[in-house]
Design a protein around this motif. Structure first.
Motif, PDB file in Angstrom:
ATOM      1  N   PRO A   1       0.816  -1.216   0.000  1.00 61.68           N
ATOM      2  CA  PRO A   1       0.000   0.000   0.000  1.00 61.68           C
ATOM      3  C   PRO A   1       0.852   1.270   0.000  1.00 61.68           C
ATOM      4  CG  PRO A   1      -0.794  -1.563   1.656  1.00 61.68           C
ATOM      5  CD  PRO A   1       0.518  -2.080   1.171  1.00 61.68           C
ATOM      6  N   VAL A   2       0.303   2.315  -0.561  1.00 57.96           N
ATOM      7  CA  VAL A   2       0.952   3.630  -0.545  1.00 57.96           C
ATOM      8  C   VAL A   2       0.982   4.152   0.885  1.00 57.96           C
ATOM      9  CG1 VAL A   2       0.774   6.020  -1.352  1.00 57.96           C
ATOM     10  CG2 VAL A   2       0.227   4.125  -2.898  1.00 57.96           C
ATOM     11  N   GLN A   3       2.090   4.777   1.257  1.00 56.04           N
ATOM     12  CA  GLN A   3       2.207   5.397   2.576  1.00 56.04           C
ATOM     13  C   GLN A   3       2.411   6.891   2.410  1.00 56.04           C
ATOM     14  OE1 GLN A   3       4.847   3.367   5.406  1.00 56.04           O
ATOM     15  NE2 GLN A   3       4.847   1.563   4.081  1.00 56.04           N
ATOM     16  N   THR A   4       1.764   7.682   3.265  1.00 52.23           N
ATOM     17  CA  THR A   4       1.860   9.134   3.220  1.00 52.23           C
ATOM     18  C   THR A   4       2.325   9.648   4.575  1.00 52.23           C
ATOM     19  OG1 THR A   4       0.062   9.234   1.605  1.00 52.23           O
ATOM     20  CG2 THR A   4       0.618  11.283   2.736  1.00 52.23           C
ATOM     21  N   PHE A   5       3.236  10.592   4.570  1.00 50.28           N
ATOM     22  CA  PHE A   5       3.812  11.122   5.806  1.00 50.28           C
ATOM     23  C   PHE A   5       3.830  12.651   5.745  1.00 50.28           C
ATOM     24  CE2 PHE A   5       5.960   7.280   4.384  1.00 50.28           C
ATOM     25  CZ  PHE A   5       5.846   6.416   5.465  1.00 50.28           C
ATOM     26  N   ARG A   6       3.810  13.267   6.911  1.00 51.80           N
ATOM     27  CA  ARG A   6       3.993  14.713   7.015  1.00 51.80           C
ATOM     28  C   ARG A   6       5.395  14.972   7.551  1.00 51.80           C
ATOM     29  NH1 ARG A   6       3.091  18.265  11.428  1.00 51.80           N
ATOM     30  NH2 ARG A   6       2.894  20.453  10.779  1.00 51.80           N
ATOM     31  N   LEU A   7       6.147  15.808   6.834  1.00 51.12           N
ATOM     32  CA  LEU A   7       7.501  16.155   7.235  1.00 51.12           C
ATOM     33  C   LEU A   7       7.522  17.552   7.839  1.00 51.12           C
ATOM     34  CD1 LEU A   7       9.447  15.002   4.032  1.00 51.12           C
ATOM     35  CD2 LEU A   7       8.766  13.623   6.023  1.00 51.12           C
ATOM     36  N   THR A   8       8.363  17.752   8.825  1.00 58.02           N
ATOM     37  CA  THR A   8       8.530  19.061   9.453  1.00 58.02           C
ATOM     38  C   THR A   8      10.006  19.352   9.627  1.00 58.02           C
ATOM     39  OG1 THR A   8       8.503  18.192  11.714  1.00 58.02           O
ATOM     40  CG2 THR A   8       6.365  18.724  10.733  1.00 58.02           C
ATOM     41  N   ALA A   9      10.304  20.543  10.131  1.00 59.07           N
ATOM     42  CA  ALA A   9      11.701  20.893  10.385  1.00 59.07           C
ATOM     43  C   ALA A   9      12.324  19.958  11.420  1.00 59.07           C
ATOM     44  CB  ALA A   9      11.800  22.343  10.859  1.00 59.07           C
ATOM     45  N   ASP A  10      11.523  19.519  12.398  1.00 58.27           N
ATOM     46  CA  ASP A  10      12.030  18.604  13.423  1.00 58.27           C
ATOM     47  C   ASP A  10      12.141  17.173  12.922  1.00 58.27           C
ATOM     48  OD1 ASP A  10      12.210  20.666  15.274  1.00 58.27           O
ATOM     49  OD2 ASP A  10      10.143  20.365  15.979  1.00 58.27           O
ATOM     50  N   ALA A  11      11.334  16.818  11.925  1.00 57.40           N
ATOM     51  CA  ALA A  11      11.352  15.467  11.355  1.00 57.40           C
ATOM     52  C   ALA A  11      11.323  15.572   9.839  1.00 57.40           C
ATOM     53  CB  ALA A  11      10.166  14.654  11.869  1.00 57.40           C
TER      54      ALA A  11
ATOM     55  N   ALA B   1      12.608  13.759   7.548  1.00 53.49           N
ATOM     56  CA  ALA B   1      12.622  12.503   6.807  1.00 53.49           C
ATOM     57  C   ALA B   1      11.610  11.547   7.427  1.00 53.49           C
ATOM     58  CB  ALA B   1      14.020  11.884   6.816  1.00 53.49           C
ATOM     59  N   ALA B   2      10.953  10.748   6.573  1.00 53.83           N
ATOM     60  CA  ALA B   2       9.950   9.787   7.032  1.00 53.83           C
ATOM     61  C   ALA B   2      10.562   8.393   7.090  1.00 53.83           C
ATOM     62  CB  ALA B   2       8.762   9.791   6.084  1.00 53.83           C
ATOM     63  N   ARG B   3      10.116   7.617   8.053  1.00 55.78           N
ATOM     64  CA  ARG B   3      10.572   6.233   8.164  1.00 55.78           C
ATOM     65  C   ARG B   3       9.524   5.322   7.523  1.00 55.78           C
ATOM     66  NH1 ARG B   3      14.458   3.878  10.964  1.00 55.78           N
ATOM     67  NH2 ARG B   3      14.819   5.752  12.225  1.00 55.78           N
ATOM     68  N   ILE B   4       9.935   4.571   6.539  1.00 56.46           N
ATOM     69  CA  ILE B   4       9.022   3.696   5.805  1.00 56.46           C
ATOM     70  C   ILE B   4       8.661   2.500   6.675  1.00 56.46           C
ATOM     71  CG2 ILE B   4       8.743   2.265   3.752  1.00 56.46           C
ATOM     72  CD1 ILE B   4      10.909   4.108   2.437  1.00 56.46           C
ATOM     73  N   ALA B   5       7.371   2.258   6.824  1.00 58.29           N
ATOM     74  CA  ALA B   5       6.906   1.144   7.664  1.00 58.29           C
ATOM     75  C   ALA B   5       6.622  -0.078   6.802  1.00 58.29           C
ATOM     76  CB  ALA B   5       5.647   1.552   8.416  1.00 58.29           C
TER      77      ALA B   5
END
Length: 324
Positions: free
Chosen positions: A112-122, A124-128
């Motif tokens: 399935p497609v995964q969607t993440f929200r990125l911020t200055a503190d995070a 990069a997203a970690r792929i689950a």
């Protein structure tokens, strides 16, 4: 206070145009990385003209990334070779600072497609291995809240509506009608049941702001004159809410929805919009109540100034969206 808050507002609408980065699998071991940096996002905190993409361990660029400028956006793309499973890998955009944020999408062929929200503190997203439903809902709740708080065309409509009605229960009914209406068209447009061209919708949204500003000026100058808007504000809010829903859908279309969590993401986005809307109305009514109690003679002049500020801003957006 109302006048100064309007003067300090940004001169552009729909500020929720976050940066987007997408990692898409083309075949075994071959991936495409594409990113888009809207001008507003870049001006709001990107380091340098182009943000640097972050790629998972085990992946390598097969050629130098390609970058180019587009209207109101900076675009980039790159081809990757990944020789391992990307579960638990990280990807995103380096250089996010301050209030800048981004949306990251991971699009594999067999999962399935995964969607993440990125911020200055995070950044990069970690792929689950499997998408986390509650994490998706939390991200889209925040996105919805940000959209109503940073999307100044929708926000000015809500402010004008609250200033026009001002009475507690009547404001609640009008705001609820607006929410129900934009939820209907947002859901229908997002799921593909209906839709309208984006440019005319944006122009009509600006026109709705001008309309409420005119009604607000009339209400201050002629309080005895009961127009349809003042008699049934909930009805006017519902009609215009249907229109604003298409605007929300346009913004959400740019962000995208996770294919396996469409319902939860859509509900969370709507709840986020509602939470932001309620917060704005509560603060606004508290300011008006304080003005009424401590400086009653300044109430009408302040609201008149706010109405003209809203009307001028809405008129500028209307002209801009019609001629451009």
């Amino acid at each position: 206070m109302l006048a100064f808050s309007l003067i300090g507002a940004p001169a552009s609408a729909d500020e929720l145009r976050p940066a987007v980065i997408e990692l898409t699998q083309r075949s075994a071991g071959k991936w495409i990385l594409e990113w888009k940096l809207p001008v507003a996002a870049n001006a709001g905190g990107m380091a340098g003209a182009y943000a640097d993409p972050v790629i998972p361990d085990g992946c390598a660029f097969t050629a130098d990334p390609v970058r180019r400028a587009a209207p109101l956006a900076l675009l980039g793309s790159a081809r990757l070779r990944c020789d391992s499973d990307l579960s638990d890998g990280r990807f995103g955009l380096g250089g996010l600072t301050g209030r800048a944020d981004a949306i990251a999408r991971f699009v594999p062929l067999d999962r399935p497609v995964q969607t993440f929200r990125l911020t200055a503190d995070a950044p990069a997203a970690r792929i689950a291995a499997e998408p986390d439903r509650w994490a998706v809902a939390a991200d889209y709740f925040v996105i919805g809240t940000e959209h109503i708080l940073l999307g100044w065309d929708h926000l000015l409509f809500v402010i004008a509506l609250a200033l026009l009605v001002r009475r507690g229960w009547a404001v609640v009914k009008a705001a609820t009608a607006f929410t129900v209406a934009h939820s209907i068209t947002l859901t229908a447009a997002t799921l593909g049941y209906t839709g309208l061209p984006g440019r005319p919708v944006e122009a009509l949204i600006a026109l709705s702001i001008v309309f409420l500003a005119v009604e607000l000026v009339r209400a201050v100058g002629q309080p005895e004159r009961l127009t349809w808007t003042r008699r049934a504000p909930w009805l006017v809010a519902f009609v215009f809410g249907l229109l604003h829903g298409f605007g929300f859908a346009g913004a959400l279309a740019e962000i995208g929805l996770p294919q396996t969590e469409i319902a939860s993401a859509l509900i969370a986005f709507n709840l986020g919009v509602e939470a932001g809307q309620i917060a704005v109305i509560a603060v606004l009514l508290a300011l008006v109540a304080g003005l009424t109690r401590f400086a009653p003679k300044a109430e009408n002049p302040a609201i008149r100034i706010a109405a003209y500020g809203i009307g001028i801003t809405g008129s500028f957006w209307l002209i801009e969206r019609v001629v451009s």
